[in-house]
Design a protein around this motif. Structure first.
Motif, PDB file in Angstrom:
ATOM      1  N   UNK A  77      -2.102 -11.058   2.419  1.00 43.53           N
ATOM      2  CA  UNK A  77      -3.353 -10.792   1.792  1.00 43.53           C
ATOM      3  C   UNK A  77      -2.962 -11.028   0.158  1.00 43.53           C
ATOM      4  N   UNK A  78      -1.653 -10.807  -0.325  1.00 43.73           N
ATOM      5  CA  UNK A  78      -1.336 -10.840  -1.578  1.00 43.73           C
ATOM      6  C   UNK A  78      -0.986 -12.521  -2.172  1.00 43.73           C
ATOM      7  N   UNK A  96       6.057  -6.561  11.063  1.00 44.11           N
ATOM      8  CA  UNK A  96       4.895  -5.820  11.392  1.00 44.11           C
ATOM      9  C   UNK A  96       4.032  -5.551  10.090  1.00 44.11           C
ATOM     10  N   UNK A  97       4.499  -5.859   8.831  1.00 43.56           N
ATOM     11  CA  UNK A  97       3.771  -5.866   7.558  1.00 43.56           C
ATOM     12  C   UNK A  97       3.115  -7.361   6.984  1.00 43.56           C
ATOM     13  N   UNK A 134      -1.530 -19.591   3.275  1.00 46.08           N
ATOM     14  CA  UNK A 134      -2.513 -18.392   2.468  1.00 46.08           C
ATOM     15  C   UNK A 134      -2.381 -18.713   1.044  1.00 46.08           C
ATOM     16  N   UNK A 187       7.598  -0.384   2.477  1.00 39.26           N
ATOM     17  CA  UNK A 187       6.524  -0.454   3.468  1.00 39.26           C
ATOM     18  C   UNK A 187       5.179  -0.834   2.715  1.00 39.26           C
ATOM     19  N   UNK A 188       4.725  -1.840   3.289  1.00 38.17           N
ATOM     20  CA  UNK A 188       3.723  -2.524   2.904  1.00 38.17           C
ATOM     21  C   UNK A 188       3.945  -3.417   1.593  1.00 38.17           C
ATOM     22  N   UNK A 189       3.454  -2.842   0.570  1.00 35.08           N
ATOM     23  CA  UNK A 189       3.858  -3.498  -0.860  1.00 35.08           C
ATOM     24  C   UNK A 189       4.034  -2.435  -1.891  1.00 35.08           C
ATOM     25  N   UNK A 190       5.046  -2.857  -2.632  1.00 35.10           N
ATOM     26  CA  UNK A 190       5.081  -2.084  -3.930  1.00 35.10           C
ATOM     27  C   UNK A 190       4.885  -2.795  -5.153  1.00 35.10           C
ATOM     28  N   UNK A 208       0.816  -8.960   7.943  1.00 36.64           N
ATOM     29  CA  UNK A 208      -0.708  -9.222   7.561  1.00 36.64           C
ATOM     30  C   UNK A 208      -1.165  -8.323   6.418  1.00 36.64           C
ATOM     31  N   UNK A 209      -0.352  -7.429   5.920  1.00 34.46           N
ATOM     32  CA  UNK A 209      -0.551  -6.854   4.436  1.00 34.46           C
ATOM     33  C   UNK A 209      -0.190  -7.755   3.393  1.00 34.46           C
ATOM     34  N   UNK A 250       4.846  -8.014  -7.400  1.00 36.68           N
ATOM     35  CA  UNK A 250       4.647  -7.480  -5.966  1.00 36.68           C
ATOM     36  C   UNK A 250       5.821  -7.684  -5.169  1.00 36.68           C
TER      37      UNK A 250
END
Lengths: 223, 761
Positions: A75-76, A68-69, A108, A40-43, A71-72, A61
Motif C-alpha cells: 500500500x506504500x 505475510x506483510x 502497485x 513488523x509492517x513498516x518502519x 499487503x501492508x 519507509x
C-alpha cells in the motif's frame, strides 16, 4: 513550518534479511545494529539532507520483507518517489526473487517511479552474485544499480544522496523551472555514473561500471 | 652665621649679640621642654617592662590549654572506639542470638519434620523445611564446626543432616503428590501442592509443573469448544462470526488463567515468576490458535478467496478497469463479490482485535509483575525485553499478522469493487446537483477506514488509508473522463443559433447534447462535492484515530500523519480536477457567448449630444441588454451548479466580462456625456454581478470602475482629486499605470493632448 524545499518518499523493498533496516539505520543514525529483529509492517525514518544547495527532506519507509506483510507494504508503493530494491550478494535466493518484486512494483507503484537495485553486504567474502550479474539485471529492467555494505558504511550515503539529486532534477524538470527538460534529465541521469568514477576506490565499482550506469541512464531518457 | 655678619661695625655687633642671645634663650627653652618629657618616657618604659612579665604568663597558660585540648581529643577518640566496639559486640550478640534461634529452630525443625512427613502433614513439613532453607547454610555449617570443637558435634550437624535428607525426601514427595493430583485431576490438591514448592525452594519447578497442568486442562477445553463452536454459533445466530467467537473464548480462557493465578503466584512465590507461566501458556495458546485458524481457513475457504482475488488483481495489472471492461468483468462470477466478503471481513477484524487485546493484557500483567520484583533495573529491562521477544516470535503473533494480511487484501478488494460498482450504478436524479456515486463512494471509504480501526492495528489502519488514497485516484480519473471531453455546446452549435438562442438558450438543443451537458455539469459538481466530503472524511478519521489509539508512539503518529497527508494530496488533485472542468466550461460555454454580447458595445456611439443622450436613455441601453443576457445565461447554471462551483463560475464570467469590456472601451472614443453614461453602466454591471454571488466580485471590477471614473472626468485637472498619495485612504489604490491613465484620457475627444501631457502622475 519546517524548512525544506522538497519532500521525497523512498521505499525499501526486498526479501527478509537482506539488510533493508540496516541500510536505513546506517544512513539515518550512523549505526549498524547487529541482531535486528525482523521489521513488523513498516518502519519510518526521516532525514533532511542538503543537495545542490537545497534542503531535502527524505521520508524513508523501511518495509518488512516477509510474505505475510506484503499487503501492508504494497500500500506504500503508490505514493513512493523512489523504490530501492535490495538483495543480498551472498544469498542467491534473494536475487532469484527479484522478478517477483518487479512484478509487484509494476502492479502497485507509479509507472514513473525511480527504481534502484541494490546488492547489499559487500563486506561478506562468500559472494554468490557477481557484480556484473546484478548490473545486467538492473540494465534489463531500467533500474539504477549500486552495491553497498551497511556494515562498513560503504556507498550508503551515496545511494541516498544520489537518489535525492535525481529526484530533485525530476521535480524541477516537471515544474518547468528548468529551461530545457532534456538537459535537466541528462544532468540528473549522469549523477550515478559520474560519482562512480570519482569513488572508484569503492569496492565493486570500476570505471567500467560507471560506464554501464551512464548507458543505462541514457536508455531511460530515450524511452 | 657669625661669619655672614658684618662684625666690623659696633652697631651691627650690638644687634647681632641681641640676636644671638635670643637664639640662646630659644634653645634653652627647647632643651627644658625636652628634659621635662623624660619623666613621662621613663614611666612608660616602666609600664612596658611590667606588661612583658604578664605576657610570659599568658604564653605558658595557652600552652597548658593546648595540651589539655589534645588530651581531651585523645579521650574522645578512645571513647568512640569503645562505643564502636560495644556496637560491634551488640551486633555480634544479636547475630549470636539469631544463630541461637536458628539452632533452636533447627532442632525443632529436625524433630518436627520427620513427624510431619510421617503424618503426611506436608504443609507443616514444608514450612519447617522452608524455615531450614531460610537459614544461611554456610553459617550453619560454620556453627556446626564451632560447636563441634567444644565436644557436642553431633546435635547440630545431625540436625542439619536430618533436615537435608528430609528436604530431599520432601521435594520428591511433593513432586509425586503433585503429579498424582494432576493425574487425578484433583484441582484442590494441585493448588495445595503448588503452594508448597516455593517453601522447598522449587519456584521454577513448581510453576513449570503447574503451567503444564493448566495447559493440559486448557487443551481439552479448547478442543471441546472448537468442536461445539459451530453448533453454538448456529444456535445463537452468530454463524458469520463463529470463528471469531471461538477465538475470543479461547483467548479469554488463557487470559483468565493469568488473571486468576497472578495473585496466587505472587503470594506464594513472590513477584517475577509470572513470566515463566506466561511463556508456558503462550506455547499452548499457539497450538490451540493454530487449530482454530486452520478450521477457520478451511471453513471459510480463505485460501481460495485469496487466490481468486490475487488472480483477478493480476489480470487487471493494478489498473482501474475501464467502465466497459468492468461491466464484462462483473459477469465473471469467479471474482469474489464485495457483499459476500463483507461478513468475512468483519470476522477477520474481530479476530485481529481480539488477539491484539490479548497481547496487550498479557504484556500489562507480566510487566507489572516484573516491575514489582526485587531485581535491579537492568535485569528488569532484560526480562521485559525477553517477554516482548517471546510474544513477538510466538506463533500467535505470526497468525495475527497473517489475519491482518488477509483482512487487508479483502478490504482492498471490497473497497475497489464497491467503488467501481458505485461508479457504474451511478444515477442522477433530476433536481439534484450531484449524482449518487459521490455519496456512495464516500460512504464506502468511510466504512472501510472505520472497519480498519476496529482491527486495533496501526499498520492495518495506515494500509487502508493508503488504499483509500489510491482508490480515490481511480475515482478522480473516472470523474475526469467526461470533463476531458469538454462542455458540449462548443463553437459549432453556437454558430447555428448564436442570436436566436441568446435569450431562450437551451430549448433549441437536441436532447443528446442536453444529456451530455448535464453529465458534464454533474461531474463538475461531483468533483466539487468530493473535495468537501474528502475534507470531512479525514477530519473525522483523525478524530476516530485519536479515540481508538489514545497513546500512539512518536513513530506511529508520524506514520499515521504521513498517510493522512496522502489524502490531502488527493484533495489537491480533486481541486485541480474542478479547475480543469471550469476552464473547459469557460472555453466552450462562456467565451463564445460573452464575446458577441460585449462586442455590441461598438454598435453604440459614445459621443453624444444632450438630445442623443435623452434618446439613448429612453431606448434599450447596451448595459440593460447585457445584463438581461448575462442573467439568462447565469440562471441556466444557478441551480444546477453547487454553490462553490457557481461562485467560481461567476468569478470566471466576471473576469472575462471585465477584460473584454475593457478592450472594447479602449477601442472606442468618448465625450463628456459618453463618459457619464459609461460610468453609470459600469456601476449597474457591478451591482448586478455583486447581487448574483455570495462573495464579492467588487475586487474584480476595480479596474473597470477606475477606467469609468477617468473617462467621466469633467476636466483633465480633476484627475488630481482622485490620483495621488492624498487620496489613497479614501479610494482603493489604483490598478492602472500612469501610462494607461494617459491613454485612457486620450480616449476623450474633448480633452487636449497638451493638458494630458501636462498632468503629473
Amino acid at each position: 513550518m519546517e524548512d525544506y524545499k522538497f519532500l521525497f518518499k523512498i521505499v525499501l523493498v526486498g526479501n527478509a534479511g537482506v539488510g533493508k533496516t540496516c541500510l536505513v539505520r546506517r544512513f539515518t543514525q550512523g549505526l549498524f545494529p547487529p541482531g535486528q529483529g525482523a521489521t513488523i509492517g513498516v518502519d519510518f525514518m526521516i532525514k533532511t539532507v542538503e543537495v545542490e544547495g537545497e534542503k531535502i527532506k527524505l521520508q524513508i519507509w523501511d518495509t518488512a520483507g516477509q510474505e505475510r506483510f506484503r499487503s501492508i507494504t504494497q500500500s506504500y508503493y503508490r505514493s513512493a518517489h523512489a523504490l530501492i530494491l535490495v538483495y543480498d550478494i551472498s544469498c542467491q535466493p534473494t536475487f532469484d526473487c527479484l522478478p517477483d518484486w518487479l512484478r509487484e512494483i509494476q502492479e502497485y507503484a507509479n509507472s514513473k517511479v525511480l527504481k534502484i537495485l541494490v546488492g547489499n553486504k559487500t563486506d561478506r567474502d562468500d559472494r554468490e552474485i557477481p557484480t556484473q550479474i546484478g548490473e545486467e539485471f538492473a540494465k534489463q529492467h531500467d533500474m539504477y544499480f549500486l552495491e553497498t555494505s551497511a556494515k562498513e558504511a560503504e556507498n550508503v550515503e551515496r545511494l541516498f544522496y544520489e537518489i535525492a539529486a535525481e529526484l530533485i532534477d525530476q521535480a524541477r524538470s516537471k515544474d518547468g523551472t528548468n529551461v530545457n527538460k532534456t538537459t535537466a534529465d541528462a544532468i540528473g541521469l549522469g549523477n550515478f555514473g559520474t560519482k562512480a568514477t570519482q569513488n572508484s576506490c569503492c569496492s565493486g565499482f570500476s570505471s567500467n561500471t560507471s560506464q554501464t550506469n551512464c548507458e543505462n541512464g541514457n536508455s531511460r531518457s530515450n524511452t | 652665621m657669625i661669619s655672614s655678619m658684618d662684625t666690623n661695625e659696633a652697631n651691627n655687633m650690638q644687634s647681632d649679640l641681641v640676636k644671638i642671645q635670643d637664639e640662646e634663650e630659644a634653645i634653652n627653652s627647647n632643651l627644658e621642654n625636652l628634659l621635662s618629657k623624660q619623666s613621662i618616657l621613663d614611666s612608660k618604659m616602666n609600664a612596658i617592662c611590667y606588661f612583658l612579665g604578664a605576657l610570659n604568663t599568658v604564653s605558658t597558660d595557652s600552652k597548658k590549654l593546648s595540651s589539655q585540648i589534645s588530651h581531651t581529643s585523645d579521650l574522645a577518640e578512645s571513647v568512640s572506639a569503645k562505643v564502636r566496639s560495644v556496637d560491634m559486640a551488640r551486633s555480634r550478640a544479636s547475630e549470636c542470638q539469631k544463630r541461637v534461634h536458628d539452632l533452636i529452630d533447627l532442632q525443632l525443625c529436625s524433630q518436627g519434620v520427620l513427624n510431619a512427613i510421617e503424618e503426611e502433614d506436608y504443609e507443616k513439613g514444608s514450612a519447617l523445611i522452608g524455615r531450614f532453607l531460610s537459614i544461611d547454610q554456610n553459617v550453619l555449617r560454620r556453627t556446626a564446626g564451632d560447636v563441634g570443637s567444644n565436644g557436642s558435634v553431633t546435635s547440630v550437624s545431625d540436625a542439619v543432616h536430618t533436615l537435608e535428607k528430609a528436604t530431599e525426601k520432601m521435594r520428591k514427595l511433593v513432586v509425586i503428590r503433585f503429579d498424582e493430583a494432576v493425574n487425578k485431576d484433583d484441582l484442590a490438591s494441585v493448588e495445595r501442592f503448588l503452594k508448597l514448592f516455593p517453601l522447598l525452594g522449587m519456584h521454577q519447578d513448581g510453576i513449570e509443573k503447574f503451567g503444564k497442568y493448566i495447559c493440559m486442562k486448557l487443551a481439552v477445553k479448547c478442543e471441546k469448544e472448537l468442536r461445539s463452536s459451530l453448533d453454538i454459533a448456529k444456535a445463537e445466530n452468530r454463524l458469520s462470526v463463529a470463528f471469531a467467537d471461538t477465538l475470543t473464548t479461547l483467548l479469554e480462557n488463557f487470559a483468565r488463567v493469568i488473571e486468576v493465578n497472578k495473585p496466587i503466584i505472587e503470594t506464594y512465590y513472590g513477584s517475577g515468576y509470572l513470566i515463566i507461566l506466561a511463556t508456558l501458556l503462550q506455547n499452548e495458546c499457539d497450538l490451540e490458535v493454530k487449530n482454530v485458524i486452520l478450521e477457520f481457513n478451511k471453513n471459510r475457504r480463505i485460501a481460495d478467496l485469496i487466490q481468486q482475488i490475487n488472480e483477478y488483481n493480476r489480470s487487471m495489472g493494478g489498473n482501474m478497469p475501464s467502465l466497459i471492461q468492468f461491466q464484462k468483468q462483473s459477469l465473471n462470477t469467479d471474482k469474489p463479490q464485495p457483499k459476500d466478503l463483507d461478513a468475512l471481513i468483519l470476522e477477520l477484524t474481530i479476530m485481529h482485535s481480539r488477539v491484539e487485546l490479548y497481547f496487550r493484557f498479557l504484556k500489562r500483567k507480566v510487566k507489572s509483575d516484573i516491575e514489582a520484583s526485587d531485581k535491579d533495573a537492568n535485569e528488569k529491562e532484560q526480562q521485559i525485553q525477553r517477554l516482548s521477544t517471546i510474544l513477538n516470535n510466538s506463533d500467535l503473533s505470526r497468525k495475527m499478522q497473517e489475519i491482518l494480511s488477509t483482512y487487508l487484501l479483502f478490504e482492498r478488494h471490497f473497497m475497489e469493487e464497491s467503488v467501481y460498482k458505485a461508479i457504474i450504478l451511478d444515477t442522477f436524479e433530476v433536481g439534484q446537483q450531484c449524482s449518487s456515486m459521490v455519496d456512495d463512494v464516500f460512504y464506502i471509504l468511510r466504512k472501510c477506514i472505520r472497519r480498519s480501526l476496529t482491527t486495533q492495528s496501526v499498520n492495518g489502519l495506515c494500509a487502508v488509508i493508503n488504499n483509500t488514497a489510491s482508490c480515490l485516484c481511480n475515482f478522480i480519473s473516472a470523474l475526469k473522463i467526461p470533463l476531458k471531453n469538454g462542455y458540449p455546446s462548443g463553437y459549432t452549435d453556437l454558430a447555428y443559433s448564436a442570436i436566436q438562442s441568446a435569450v431562450q438558450h437551451g430549448k433549441l438543443q437536441s436532447s443528446d447534447s442536453e444529456k451530455a451537458r448535464s453529465n458534464f455539469i454533474n461531474r463538475l459538481n461531483n468533483a466539487d462535492m468530493s473535495t468537501e466530503f474528502l475534507e470531512t472524511l479525514w477530519e473525522t478519521v483523525e478524530q476516530d484515530i485519536k479515540n481508538t489509539f489514545p497513546s500512539l508512539s512518536v513513530t506511529e503518529q508520524r506514520i499515521v500523519d504521513s498517510c493522512i497527508a496522502e489524502l490531502r494530496n488527493v484533495r489537491d488533485t480533486l481541486k485541480a480536477c474542478v479547475n480543469f472542468g471550469m476552464t473547459q466550461l469557460r472555453s466552450s460555454a462562456i467565451k463564445p457567448r460573452l464575446n458577441p454580447w460585449i462586442d455590441q458595445f461598438f454598435n453604440y456611439s459614445h459621443i453624444l449630444s444632450e438630445e442623443e443622450l435623452a434618446d439613448y436613455e429612453a431606448g434599450e441601453t447596451f448595459i440593460q441588454t447585457l445584463i438581461v443576457q448575462l442573467d439568462a445565461f447565469l440562471s441556466q447554471f444557478k441551480n444546477v451548479l453547487t454553490p462553490r462551483n457557481f461562485d467560481a463560475f461567476v468569478s470566471i464570467l466576471t473576469s472575462d466580462t471585465t477584460s473584454r469590456l475593457e478592450r472594447a472601451i479602449k477601442k472606442s472614443s468618448f465625450n463628456r456625456l459618453g463618459g457619464l453614461i459609461l460610468d453609470q453602466q459600469i456601476r449597474a454591471l457591478s451591482s448586478y454581478l455583486t447581487g448574483v454571488t455570495s462573495w464579492s466580485v467588487r475586487d474584480k471590477m476595480t479596474r473597470l470602475t477606475q477606467i469609468a471614473t477617468i473617462l467621466n472626468l469633467e476636466k483633465v485637472e480633476e484627475l488630481s482629486d482622485y490620483w495621488g498619495p492624498d487620496n489613497e485612504n479614501e479610494s482603493p489604490s489604483w490598478r492602472l499605470t500612469p501610462q494607461e491613465v494617459r491613454t485612457l484620457l486620450a480616449l476623450r475627444i474633448d480633452f487636449r493632448i497638451d493638458d494630458i501631457k501636462r498632468i503629473k502622475l
